[in-house]
Design a protein around this motif. Structure first.
Motif, PDB file in Angstrom:
ATOM      1  N   ALA A 216      78.938  58.423  -0.737  1.00 27.28           N
ATOM      2  CA  ALA A 216      78.418  58.548   0.623  1.00 27.28           C
ATOM      3  C   ALA A 216      78.823  57.302   1.406  1.00 27.28           C
ATOM      4  CB  ALA A 216      76.897  58.673   0.610  1.00 27.28           C
ATOM      5  N   ASP A 217      78.911  57.427   2.715  1.00 24.25           N
ATOM      6  CA  ASP A 217      79.321  56.303   3.555  1.00 24.25           C
ATOM      7  C   ASP A 217      78.605  56.425   4.887  1.00 24.25           C
ATOM      8  OD1 ASP A 217      80.630  54.096   4.508  1.00 24.25           O
ATOM      9  OD2 ASP A 217      82.645  54.980   4.469  1.00 24.25           O
ATOM     10  N   MET A 218      77.736  55.445   5.186  1.00 21.96           N
ATOM     11  CA  MET A 218      76.969  55.499   6.441  1.00 21.96           C
ATOM     12  C   MET A 218      76.813  54.088   7.003  1.00 21.96           C
ATOM     13  SD  MET A 218      73.153  57.046   7.196  1.00 21.96           S
ATOM     14  CE  MET A 218      72.116  55.749   6.522  1.00 21.96           C
ATOM     15  N   GLY A 278      88.015  56.997  11.126  1.00 24.10           N
ATOM     16  CA  GLY A 278      87.336  57.405   9.889  1.00 24.10           C
ATOM     17  C   GLY A 278      88.313  57.709   8.774  1.00 24.10           C
ATOM     18  N   HIS A 279      87.777  58.284   7.702  1.00 26.45           N
ATOM     19  CA  HIS A 279      88.564  58.534   6.486  1.00 26.45           C
ATOM     20  C   HIS A 279      87.884  59.608   5.664  1.00 26.45           C
ATOM     21  CE1 HIS A 279      85.427  56.259   4.343  1.00 26.45           C
ATOM     22  NE2 HIS A 279      85.440  55.467   5.399  1.00 26.45           N
ATOM     23  N   GLY A 280      88.651  60.231   4.780  1.00 20.58           N
ATOM     24  CA  GLY A 280      88.056  61.158   3.840  1.00 20.58           C
ATOM     25  C   GLY A 280      87.206  60.417   2.815  1.00 20.58           C
ATOM     26  N   ILE A 285      86.000  56.176  -2.193  1.00 23.28           N
ATOM     27  CA  ILE A 285      85.285  55.923  -0.930  1.00 23.28           C
ATOM     28  C   ILE A 285      86.237  56.076   0.256  1.00 23.28           C
ATOM     29  CG2 ILE A 285      85.526  53.400  -1.256  1.00 23.28           C
ATOM     30  CD1 ILE A 285      82.735  55.232   0.662  1.00 23.28           C
ATOM     31  N   HIS A 286      87.485  55.732   0.083  1.00 24.21           N
ATOM     32  CA  HIS A 286      88.491  55.954   1.135  1.00 24.21           C
ATOM     33  C   HIS A 286      89.593  56.826   0.560  1.00 24.21           C
ATOM     34  CE1 HIS A 286      87.006  51.788   2.442  1.00 24.21           C
ATOM     35  NE2 HIS A 286      86.572  52.624   3.363  1.00 24.21           N
ATOM     36  N   GLU A 287      89.763  58.023   1.071  1.00 22.99           N
ATOM     37  CA  GLU A 287      90.826  58.899   0.579  1.00 22.99           C
ATOM     38  C   GLU A 287      91.314  59.779   1.717  1.00 22.99           C
ATOM     39  OE1 GLU A 287      88.656  60.923  -2.653  1.00 22.99           O
ATOM     40  OE2 GLU A 287      88.451  62.680  -1.369  1.00 22.99           O
ATOM     41  N   VAL A 305      84.876  63.957   5.952  1.00 26.83           N
ATOM     42  CA  VAL A 305      85.419  62.747   6.570  1.00 26.83           C
ATOM     43  C   VAL A 305      84.295  61.924   7.200  1.00 26.83           C
ATOM     44  CG1 VAL A 305      87.638  63.840   7.092  1.00 26.83           C
ATOM     45  CG2 VAL A 305      85.810  63.904   8.796  1.00 26.83           C
ATOM     46  N   THR A 306      84.571  60.649   7.419  1.00 25.24           N
ATOM     47  CA  THR A 306      83.617  59.832   8.165  1.00 25.24           C
ATOM     48  C   THR A 306      84.043  59.754   9.629  1.00 25.24           C
ATOM     49  OG1 THR A 306      84.770  57.726   7.871  1.00 25.24           O
ATOM     50  CG2 THR A 306      83.226  58.394   6.131  1.00 25.24           C
ATOM     51  N   VAL A 307      83.056  59.514  10.490  1.00 19.20           N
ATOM     52  CA  VAL A 307      83.305  59.223  11.901  1.00 19.20           C
ATOM     53  C   VAL A 307      82.593  57.905  12.177  1.00 19.20           C
ATOM     54  CG1 VAL A 307      82.958  59.973  14.282  1.00 19.20           C
ATOM     55  CG2 VAL A 307      83.456  61.665  12.495  1.00 19.20           C
ATOM     56  N   GLU A 308      83.366  56.842  12.432  1.00 16.92           N
ATOM     57  CA  GLU A 308      82.761  55.506  12.448  1.00 16.92           C
ATOM     58  C   GLU A 308      83.369  54.550  13.466  1.00 16.92           C
ATOM     59  OE1 GLU A 308      83.823  53.004   9.036  1.00 16.92           O
ATOM     60  OE2 GLU A 308      84.607  54.787   8.047  1.00 16.92           O
ATOM     61  N   PRO A 309      83.258  54.865  14.747  1.00 18.27           N
ATOM     62  CA  PRO A 309      83.751  53.903  15.738  1.00 18.27           C
ATOM     63  C   PRO A 309      82.857  52.662  15.786  1.00 18.27           C
ATOM     64  CG  PRO A 309      82.514  55.626  16.832  1.00 18.27           C
ATOM     65  CD  PRO A 309      82.582  56.011  15.366  1.00 18.27           C
ATOM     66  N   ILE A 321      78.481  52.865  14.278  1.00 19.68           N
ATOM     67  CA  ILE A 321      77.668  53.994  13.835  1.00 19.68           C
ATOM     68  C   ILE A 321      78.605  54.891  13.038  1.00 19.68           C
ATOM     69  CG2 ILE A 321      76.192  55.922  14.509  1.00 19.68           C
ATOM     70  CD1 ILE A 321      75.753  54.480  17.222  1.00 19.68           C
ATOM     71  N   GLU A 322      78.216  55.206  11.800  1.00 18.88           N
ATOM     72  CA  GLU A 322      79.094  55.976  10.914  1.00 18.88           C
ATOM     73  C   GLU A 322      78.323  57.078  10.202  1.00 18.88           C
ATOM     74  OE1 GLU A 322      80.501  53.865   7.418  1.00 18.88           O
ATOM     75  OE2 GLU A 322      82.148  55.290   7.167  1.00 18.88           O
ATOM     76  N   ASP A 323      78.905  58.258  10.241  1.00 19.26           N
ATOM     77  CA  ASP A 323      78.354  59.374   9.476  1.00 19.26           C
ATOM     78  C   ASP A 323      79.405  59.964   8.568  1.00 19.26           C
ATOM     79  OD1 ASP A 323      75.585  59.777  10.385  1.00 19.26           O
ATOM     80  OD2 ASP A 323      76.537  59.983  12.353  1.00 19.26           O
TER      81      ASP A 323
HETATM   82 ZN    ZN Z   1      83.752  54.402   6.121  1.00 23.64          ZN
END
Ligand code: ZN
Ligand code: ZN
Length: 345
Positions: A216-218, A278-280, A285-287, A305-309, A321-323
């Motif tokens: 998970a990545d938040m 973001g990333h998969g 954790i990063h793919e 994927v993550t969305v993290e601007p 903020i990242e989801d």
């Molecule tokens: Zn991330």
């Protein structure tokens, strides 16, 4: 792997641990997998892992070797395979030399990212593991960050997050938690220090749980005490860009375009983007797929994927903020559910 075997390849030697795991189920730290074009699979591992290999990958033939890659390369050559693919992104120069020697007279051929291409789309079991990892992450945030106290340090908070996630069922941290107070929050990947939490600080934390191998990545950014006007403005800008990024997640969306839109929005707010959107996430954790300027392959259903601007003001503070988001036919389903509204602790 059937169907994705490139022409002219007789076998594939898989050395990336996450790819060995994905294809065979084996999770030990020393293992390689040989797959033939016809679908025969052989796992190699050493004596420490033989019992584990039988339990996790019992359907796959297993041989014992310490130098697992060269052992499988020699075996492939002995079986008459003339062209053996290898993973160039997961082989050191030293290992490549050993593989070439072991495989003689067969030829080693770079076969980049074949298994990665399969891993981008998650099946139901993988999606369930990712959702569970995100749920643990949400719960740890509630428990630890929302009760952060003045004077506590970044390192203490990072440790408390790790401990809470373990207690809640995580097998490990997805990565070392990033905890950044005050001006440190302007450093995108800050390592926690002994800096104590002070009134008026941004408190930025980027962390996640690992569950059944999946990450998970938040990231959330809160304010200790009442937010100043500049903090409110910065937060609102990032909040809007992140919400737009989330709503743009869809089957067929182009990663490079998603990234470009976020970059443009950050620029319009008067700042420069310092990293991709973001990333998969999955067994790493990063793919793939990466939401960066080079992301040329369309998003497909059941990618995650993550969305993290983020926007970072050196010396003052930053907001990210990242989801973690599951791509579905209806758009994006957000797996990390912690509130994104500005919280003043
Ligand atoms: Zn991330
Ligand atoms: Zn993150």
């Amino acid at each position: 792997l059937a169907g994705s075997f490139p022409d002219g390849l007789d076998a594939l030697l898989v050395t990336a641990p996450e790819n060995v795991r994905y294809l065979s189920g084996f999770t030990g730290s020393n293992g390689s997998l040989l797959i033939s074009r016809t679908g025969d699979a052989t796992l190699a591992t050493d004596g420490r892992y033989l019992i584990q290999a039988a339990q996790e990958a019992g359907q796959v033939e297993c041989i014992e070797a310490r130098a697992v890659g060269p052992a499988l390369a020699a075996r492939a050559a002995a079986a008459g395979h003339a062209r053996i693919g290898f993973e160039p992104h997961a082989v050191t120069v030293a290992l490549h030399g050993q593989l070439v020697d072991a495989a003689t007279p067969a030829t080693l051929v770079p076969a980049p990212r074949l298994v990665e291409a399969l891993r981008v789309v998650k099946d139901a079991g993988e999606l369930a593991a990712l959702a569970a990892a995100c749920q643990i992450t949400d719960a740890a945030f509630d428990e630890v960050v929302l009760s952060a106290r003045l004077g506590g340090t970044e390192r203490e908070l990072a440790f408390a997050l790790s401990a809470a996630m373990r207690r809640l069922g995580a097998e490990a941290d997805a990565f070392d938690p990033i905890v950044a107070f005050g001006p440190n929050s302007a450093i995108p990947h800050h390592s926690p220090t002994d800096r104590p939490l002070q009134t008026g600080d941004f408190l930025k934390t980027d962390f996640g749980a690992r569950y059944a191998g999946y990450h998970a990545d938040m990231t959330r950014t809160v304010v200790m005490g009442p937010a100043a006007d500049w903090q409110r403005e910065l937060y609102q800008a990032v909040h809007t860009i992140q919400a737009d990024g989330r709503s743009a997640i869809a089957v067929g969306a182009l990663p490079a375009e998603l990234d470009a839109a976020a970059r443009q929005a950050i620029q319009s707010a008067g700042h420069q983007a310092q990293h991709g959107l973001g990333h998969g996430v999955g067994l790493l954790i990063h793919e793939d797929p990466f939401l960066t300027p080079s992301g040329a392959e369309e998003l497909a259903a059941d990618m995650v994927v993550t969305v993290e601007p983020g926007i970072y003001l050196e010396g003052r503070g930053g907001v990210r903020i990242e989801d973690t988001v599951h791509v579905t036919a209806d758009g994006g389903t957000v797996l990390t559910k912690t509130s994104r509204e500005l919280v003043e602790i």
